[in-house]
Motif scaffolding. Structure first.
Motif, PDB file in Angstrom:
ATOM      1  N   LEU A   1       0.136  -1.961 -14.590  1.00 51.45           N
ATOM      2  CA  LEU A   1       0.419  -2.585 -15.879  1.00 51.45           C
ATOM      3  C   LEU A   1       1.589  -1.929 -16.609  1.00 51.45           C
ATOM      4  CD1 LEU A   1      -3.154  -3.422 -17.205  1.00 51.45           C
ATOM      5  CD2 LEU A   1      -1.504  -4.920 -16.088  1.00 51.45           C
ATOM      6  N   ASP A   2       2.142  -0.877 -16.037  1.00 51.60           N
ATOM      7  CA  ASP A   2       3.384  -0.313 -16.550  1.00 51.60           C
ATOM      8  C   ASP A   2       4.295   0.059 -15.372  1.00 51.60           C
ATOM      9  OD1 ASP A   2       5.050   0.408 -18.696  1.00 51.60           O
ATOM     10  OD2 ASP A   2       4.526   2.526 -18.499  1.00 51.60           O
ATOM     11  N   ALA A   3       4.153  -0.698 -14.288  1.00 50.80           N
ATOM     12  CA  ALA A   3       4.892  -0.387 -13.061  1.00 50.80           C
ATOM     13  C   ALA A   3       6.034  -1.371 -12.863  1.00 50.80           C
ATOM     14  CB  ALA A   3       3.938  -0.368 -11.866  1.00 50.80           C
ATOM     15  N   ALA A   4       6.446  -1.533 -11.618  1.00 50.26           N
ATOM     16  CA  ALA A   4       7.688  -2.256 -11.328  1.00 50.26           C
ATOM     17  C   ALA A   4       7.698  -3.676 -11.889  1.00 50.26           C
ATOM     18  CB  ALA A   4       7.909  -2.268  -9.820  1.00 50.26           C
ATOM     19  N   GLY A   5       6.632  -4.448 -11.658  1.00 46.79           N
ATOM     20  CA  GLY A   5       6.627  -5.825 -12.130  1.00 46.79           C
ATOM     21  C   GLY A   5       6.614  -5.932 -13.640  1.00 46.79           C
ATOM     22  N   ALA A   6       5.790  -5.101 -14.284  1.00 51.34           N
ATOM     23  CA  ALA A   6       5.733  -5.096 -15.743  1.00 51.34           C
ATOM     24  C   ALA A   6       7.079  -4.710 -16.332  1.00 51.34           C
ATOM     25  CB  ALA A   6       4.652  -4.124 -16.225  1.00 51.34           C
ATOM     26  N   ASN A   7       7.764  -3.821 -15.660  1.00 52.63           N
ATOM     27  CA  ASN A   7       9.083  -3.399 -16.101  1.00 52.63           C
ATOM     28  C   ASN A   7      10.126  -4.481 -15.816  1.00 52.63           C
ATOM     29  OD1 ASN A   7      10.477  -1.187 -17.354  1.00 52.63           O
ATOM     30  ND2 ASN A   7      11.464  -0.764 -15.418  1.00 52.63           N
ATOM     31  N   ALA A   8      10.047  -5.071 -14.605  1.00 49.88           N
ATOM     32  CA  ALA A   8      11.086  -6.003 -14.171  1.00 49.88           C
ATOM     33  C   ALA A   8      11.148  -7.268 -15.008  1.00 49.88           C
ATOM     34  CB  ALA A   8      10.867  -6.359 -12.697  1.00 49.88           C
TER      35      ALA A   8
ATOM     36  N   VAL B   1       1.257  17.658  -9.502  1.00 53.81           N
ATOM     37  CA  VAL B   1       1.919  17.894 -10.786  1.00 53.81           C
ATOM     38  C   VAL B   1       2.760  16.700 -11.228  1.00 53.81           C
ATOM     39  CG1 VAL B   1       1.989  20.401 -10.447  1.00 53.81           C
ATOM     40  CG2 VAL B   1       3.906  19.004  -9.638  1.00 53.81           C
ATOM     41  N   GLY B   2       2.715  15.613 -10.479  1.00 53.54           N
ATOM     42  CA  GLY B   2       3.634  14.508 -10.726  1.00 53.54           C
ATOM     43  C   GLY B   2       3.139  13.448 -11.670  1.00 53.54           C
ATOM     44  N   TRP B   3       2.416  13.830 -12.693  1.00 54.62           N
ATOM     45  CA  TRP B   3       1.781  12.861 -13.584  1.00 54.62           C
ATOM     46  C   TRP B   3       2.792  11.933 -14.256  1.00 54.62           C
ATOM     47  CZ3 TRP B   3      -3.240  12.732 -12.819  1.00 54.62           C
ATOM     48  CH2 TRP B   3      -3.872  13.897 -12.361  1.00 54.62           C
ATOM     49  N   TYR B   4       2.385  10.673 -14.398  1.00 51.40           N
ATOM     50  CA  TYR B   4       3.180   9.666 -15.102  1.00 51.40           C
ATOM     51  C   TYR B   4       2.575   9.421 -16.475  1.00 51.40           C
ATOM     52  CZ  TYR B   4       5.075   5.136 -16.479  1.00 51.40           C
ATOM     53  OH  TYR B   4       5.688   4.121 -17.170  1.00 51.40           O
TER      54      TYR B   4
ATOM     55  N   GLY C   1       7.477  -4.924  -2.406  1.00 56.68           N
ATOM     56  CA  GLY C   1       6.584  -6.066  -2.338  1.00 56.68           C
ATOM     57  C   GLY C   1       5.799  -6.281  -3.618  1.00 56.68           C
ATOM     58  N   ILE C   2       5.286  -7.496  -3.785  1.00 65.28           N
ATOM     59  CA  ILE C   2       4.532  -7.854  -4.980  1.00 65.28           C
ATOM     60  C   ILE C   2       3.046  -7.954  -4.673  1.00 65.28           C
ATOM     61  CG2 ILE C   2       4.315  -9.485  -6.884  1.00 65.28           C
ATOM     62  CD1 ILE C   2       7.046 -10.586  -6.092  1.00 65.28           C
ATOM     63  N   TYR C   3       2.694  -8.721  -3.635  1.00 64.55           N
ATOM     64  CA  TYR C   3       1.285  -8.960  -3.333  1.00 64.55           C
ATOM     65  C   TYR C   3       0.575  -7.632  -3.022  1.00 64.55           C
ATOM     66  CZ  TYR C   3       2.858  -8.442   1.519  1.00 64.55           C
ATOM     67  OH  TYR C   3       3.419  -7.950   2.683  1.00 64.55           O
ATOM     68  N   GLY C   4      -0.670  -7.557  -3.418  1.00 63.72           N
ATOM     69  CA  GLY C   4      -1.484  -6.392  -3.105  1.00 63.72           C
ATOM     70  C   GLY C   4      -1.338  -5.221  -4.052  1.00 63.72           C
ATOM     71  N   THR C   5      -0.430  -5.308  -5.019  1.00 62.56           N
ATOM     72  CA  THR C   5      -0.246  -4.169  -5.925  1.00 62.56           C
ATOM     73  C   THR C   5      -1.485  -3.932  -6.792  1.00 62.56           C
ATOM     74  OG1 THR C   5       0.962  -5.688  -7.383  1.00 62.56           O
ATOM     75  CG2 THR C   5       2.268  -4.209  -6.018  1.00 62.56           C
TER      76      THR C   5
ATOM     77  N   VAL D   1      -1.722   9.150 -12.205  1.00 58.83           N
ATOM     78  CA  VAL D   1      -1.125   9.438 -10.899  1.00 58.83           C
ATOM     79  C   VAL D   1      -0.036   8.406 -10.616  1.00 58.83           C
ATOM     80  CG1 VAL D   1      -1.587   9.331  -8.411  1.00 58.83           C
ATOM     81  CG2 VAL D   1      -3.109  10.612  -9.914  1.00 58.83           C
ATOM     82  N   ARG D   2       1.038   8.858 -10.042  1.00 57.77           N
ATOM     83  CA  ARG D   2       2.134   7.950  -9.668  1.00 57.77           C
ATOM     84  C   ARG D   2       1.787   7.256  -8.348  1.00 57.77           C
ATOM     85  NH1 ARG D   2       7.017   9.032 -12.498  1.00 57.77           N
ATOM     86  NH2 ARG D   2       6.798  10.821 -13.881  1.00 57.77           N
ATOM     87  N   ARG D   3       2.085   5.939  -8.300  1.00 57.89           N
ATOM     88  CA  ARG D   3       1.738   5.220  -7.075  1.00 57.89           C
ATOM     89  C   ARG D   3       2.705   4.111  -6.704  1.00 57.89           C
ATOM     90  NH1 ARG D   3      -4.171   3.642  -7.821  1.00 57.89           N
ATOM     91  NH2 ARG D   3      -4.307   5.313  -9.352  1.00 57.89           N
ATOM     92  N   PHE D   4       3.663   3.759  -7.569  1.00 58.19           N
ATOM     93  CA  PHE D   4       4.533   2.619  -7.279  1.00 58.19           C
ATOM     94  C   PHE D   4       6.015   2.992  -7.280  1.00 58.19           C
ATOM     95  CE2 PHE D   4       0.684   0.533  -9.018  1.00 58.19           C
ATOM     96  CZ  PHE D   4       0.348  -0.202  -7.890  1.00 58.19           C
TER      97      PHE D   4
END
Length: 541
Positions: A300-307, A274-277, A234-238, A287-290
Motif C-alpha cells: 500500500l506504499d510500494a511500487a504501484g501505489a507510488n506509480a 536493519v533495512g527497515w522501511y 510484475g504486478i500480479y501476486g504482489t 520490512v522491505r519487500r518490493f
C-alpha cells in the motif's frame, strides 16, 4: 477486459488432479506429455487457494483473485482496473485528468502490456506500447541518483513545459557478450548473450546536471554520470507477497547469513535485519519487500501505489504536489526562466496568475504542495483493491515427468536456495504506511495460504556486465513468467530484459563473483534433456 471466473469447484477438485489443459488453452502444453502420479497437487496453486486463477490465455495476468469475490470487492476491483487501463490527460476536470506537467508515461499499459512485463527494445520511447523501461541516471562516483532529474526520470511533458530529458537523443546499444565458456555448453550447444549500454548527451538534459557530494549539490559534466535501464516489475501476486509475515522474511535473511551468503549491509548487518522501511507520515517501521532495490515496504506504499502518482503525476490527497527532480527545485528553476514557458504559461494555467510575475508564478506552481486533488480517495482505494487483488496464474504441467525432472534438477543444482519455492502467508492484517486504509476488509486478504513465488525476498549480486545500479537486486519471483510469450509476445527476462529466454537468464548468473556461480556450474554439467527440463519447469511455475 475478458474475465475467467474463479470457480471453486474446478479449483478444489478437477484442476488439482488433471493437467491444466482441462481449464485453459495453454498452447505450450504438449498433448502427449508423459504424466506422473508423483507430484504435489498444491503446486498447481501458485497463489494458494485464494490467490490462484486457472487461466493460461492472453488475459492470464488480468484475473481477480478468489479473495476479491469472497470479500465482495469485485466492483471496486473493476473500477480500479479502469485507472490502470486508461491514458490520463491534461484536462482540468472530467475522467482521468491531471496529466503533467511532466511524466514518465501517460498511462500504465505502456509499461505493462496486457498487465504483463515490458519488452526489450532498441530505443527509449515512452509512448511505445510495451516499452517498459525506466531510466536510471546516477553519479558514477557515488552510485546515487543525480539530483536534477526524478528518481524515475521523465521524458514527456505537457504544454507549455518541456521534458527533463529529450528521449529522442537517448541511445541504446545492444552489445554481444562472450562468457568464459565461449557461450557453449560442454555438449556443444551454443547460446547468445547481449547487454545494453545507454548514453544520453549533455544537450538532452533540460536542467543542469547536479549531483550531491559531501552533502553539497554540485554541477558535473555528462561524463561523470552513468545511465542504465530497469524494466518495470510484475504486478500480479504482489498482494500475496505482502501477506508473508515480516518475521518470516527476517528469518530468511538470517538463514542465508548463516550459510555465508553475501548480504547487503544496508539491510542486514552483524546478524540483524536493519533495512527497515518507513515514511514520514507515521514513522512505523516495516520490512522491505518490493522493487529490485528493496526500496519499498508494504504494497500500500510500494511500487504501484507510488506509480499511480509519479508516473503520470496525478495528485491525490496525501500527495498534493508534483513529482519532479530529487532536489525539488532544479526543473522548476529552469522552467521558470524559460522564455517559451513564460510566454504560454498563463494561457494554459490562468488560475496561477497570482502575482503577475510569471517567473515567480511558474516556480510556485511547480513547487506547490497544496495542488488540487486529481485522484480522489475512493478512486485510489479502488486502484489498490485492483492492485492487491490480482491473482497469480496457476502453474502448468505439474503432473508431467518433464516438470518433475526440471524441478528436481532446479533444486539439486542450487537454484532453489535463492528462488525459494514456497512461503505461507500469515493472518494478513493490512499494513498501510499512509494511513489511507483503516480496516482489513478494505483490501483483498490472503490469510494462511501456501504460495509458490520462487523468491527468497532477499537481495543478491550477479556481477553481470554493465550490471544493475549498486549491483544488489532482490531475487525476482518466477511465478507466471512463462506465460509472458502468450500475454505480451515476448519472453525477455532480468532487470533490463537482456535475457531473451530462460537459458540466457540462467547463464547471466554465471560470473566468477556471482552469488549463483555454483548453480550455473552445476547447470552446465546437466545433459541437454535435463537442461530442457529445467527450462520447461521455470516456464511452467
Amino acid at each position: 477486459m475478458k474475465r475467467t471466473r474463479f470457480i471453486f469447484g474446478c479449483l478444489l477438485t478437477a484442476c488439482a488432479a488433471l493437467p491444466l489443459t482441462s481449464c485453459s488453452d495453454d498452447k505450450e502444453t504438449a498433448i502427449d506429455e508423459e504424466k506422473t502420479t508423483d507430484y504435489d497437487p498444491d503446486e498447481f496453486y501458485a497463489g494458494g487457494k485464494l490467490g490462484t486463477a486457472f487461466n493460461a490465455t492472453k488475459s492470464a495476468f488480468e484475473q481477480p483473485s478468489g479473495a476479491v469475490e469472497a470479500q465482495g470487492l469485485s466492483h471496486a476491483f473493476q473500477m480500479g482496473e479502469y485507472a490502470f487501463e486508461r491514458d490520463y490527460n491534461q484536462n482540468q476536470s472530467g475522467a482521468f485528468h491531471g496529466l503533467g506537467p511532466v511524466m514518465v508515461r501517460v498511462g500504465c499499459l505502456y509499461c505493462h502490456p496486457s498487465y504483463g512485463y515490458g519488452k526489450r527494445t532498441e530505443q527509449y520511447r515512452a509512448k511505445e506500447m510495451g516499452n517498459g523501461y525506466l531510466l536510471v541516471v546516477y553519479d558514477k562516483k557515488t552510485d546515487a541518483y543525480i539530483r536534477s532529474v526524478a528518481g524515475m526520470p521523465q521524458t514527456l511533458a505537457v504544454a507549455p513545459f518541456k521534458a527533463p530529458i529529450d528521449e529522442t537523443k537517448i541511445k541504446i546499444d545492444w552489445l554481444e557478450y562472450t562468457d568464459e565458456w565461449g557461450n557453449k555448453f560442454p555438449d556443444g550447444e551454443p547460446y547468445s548473450l547481449i547487454y545494453p549500454e545507454v548514453t544520453i548527451p549533455a544537450d538532452a538534459y533540460y536542467a543542469p546536471i547536479i549531483v550531491q557530494r559531501d552533502g553539497k549539490d554540485v554541477e558535473v559534466g555528462v561524463d561523470e554520470i552513468g545511465v542504465k535501464l530497469e524494466a518495470t516489475i510484475g504486478i500480479y501476486g504482489t498482494g500475496l507477497l505482502d501477506a508473508i509475515p515480516e518475521e518470516d522474511i527476517i528469518e530468511q535473511w538470517k538463514k542465508e547469513a548463516s550459510f555465508g551468503a553475501q548480504l547487503n549491509p544496508a539491510f542486514f548487518k552483524d546478524g540483524e535485519y536493519v533495512g527497515w522501511y518507513s515514511n514520514a507520515l507515521t514513522g512505523t517501521k516495516y520490512v522491505r519487500r518490493f522493487t529490485y532495490a528493496l526500496s519499498r515496504g508494504p504494497v500500500l506504499d510500494a511500487a504501484g501505489a507510488n506509480a499511480i502518482w509519479n508516473i503520470t503525476n496525478v495528485t491525490r490527497s496525501d500527495r498534493r504536489y508534483h513529482y519532479l527532480d530529487l532536489a525539488g527545485k532544479y526543473y522548476a528553476e529552469t522552467s521558470s526562466k524559460d522564455p517559451d514557458v513564460q510566454r504560454d504559461f498563463y494561457t494554459y494555467f490562468p488560475e496561477w496568475n497570482k502575482t503577475g510575475n510569471v517567473e515567480k508564478d511558474i516556480y510556485n506552481y511547480l513547487t506547490s504542495r497544496e495542488l488540487p486533488v486529481e485522484m480522489n480517495d475512493e478512486e485510489y482505494k479502488n486502484f489498490m483493491v485492483w492492485h492487491r487483488g490480482l491473482a497469480v496464474p496457476a502453474a502448468r504441467d505439474v503432473d508431467t515427468k518433464t516438470f518433475q525432472l526440471g524441478k528436481k534438477k532446479f533444486t539439486e543444482i542450487g537454484c532453489a536456495q535463492c528462488h525459494r519455492p514456497s512461503w505461507t502467508t500469515g493472518p494478513d492484517h493490512i499494513k498501510d504506511p499512509n494511513g489511507m486504509f483503516k480496516n482489513d476488509t478494505d483490501m483483498p486478504q490472503y490469510p494462511n495460504q501456501k504460495i509458490w513465488p520462487y523468491t527468497d525476498m532477499v537481495q543478491h549480486r550477479l556481477f553481470m556486465k554493465n550490471d544493475i545500479r549498486t549491483g544488489w537486486c532482490r531475487t525476482t519471483p518466477l511465478w507466471g513468467r512463462g506465460l509472458s510469450l502468450i500475454v505480451a509476445n515476448h519472453q525477455d527476462r532480468l532487470h533490463d530484459r537482456r535475457a531473451r529466454n530462460v537459458i540466457e537468464a540462467i547463464m547471466w548468473h554465471g560470473s566468477a563473483q556471482s552469488d549463483a556461480r555454483r548453480s550455473v556450474e552445476n547447470f552446465r554439467k546437466l545433459s541437454k534433456e535435463e537442461r530442457d527440463a529445467v527450462v520447461k519447469f521455470i516456464n511452467s511455475i
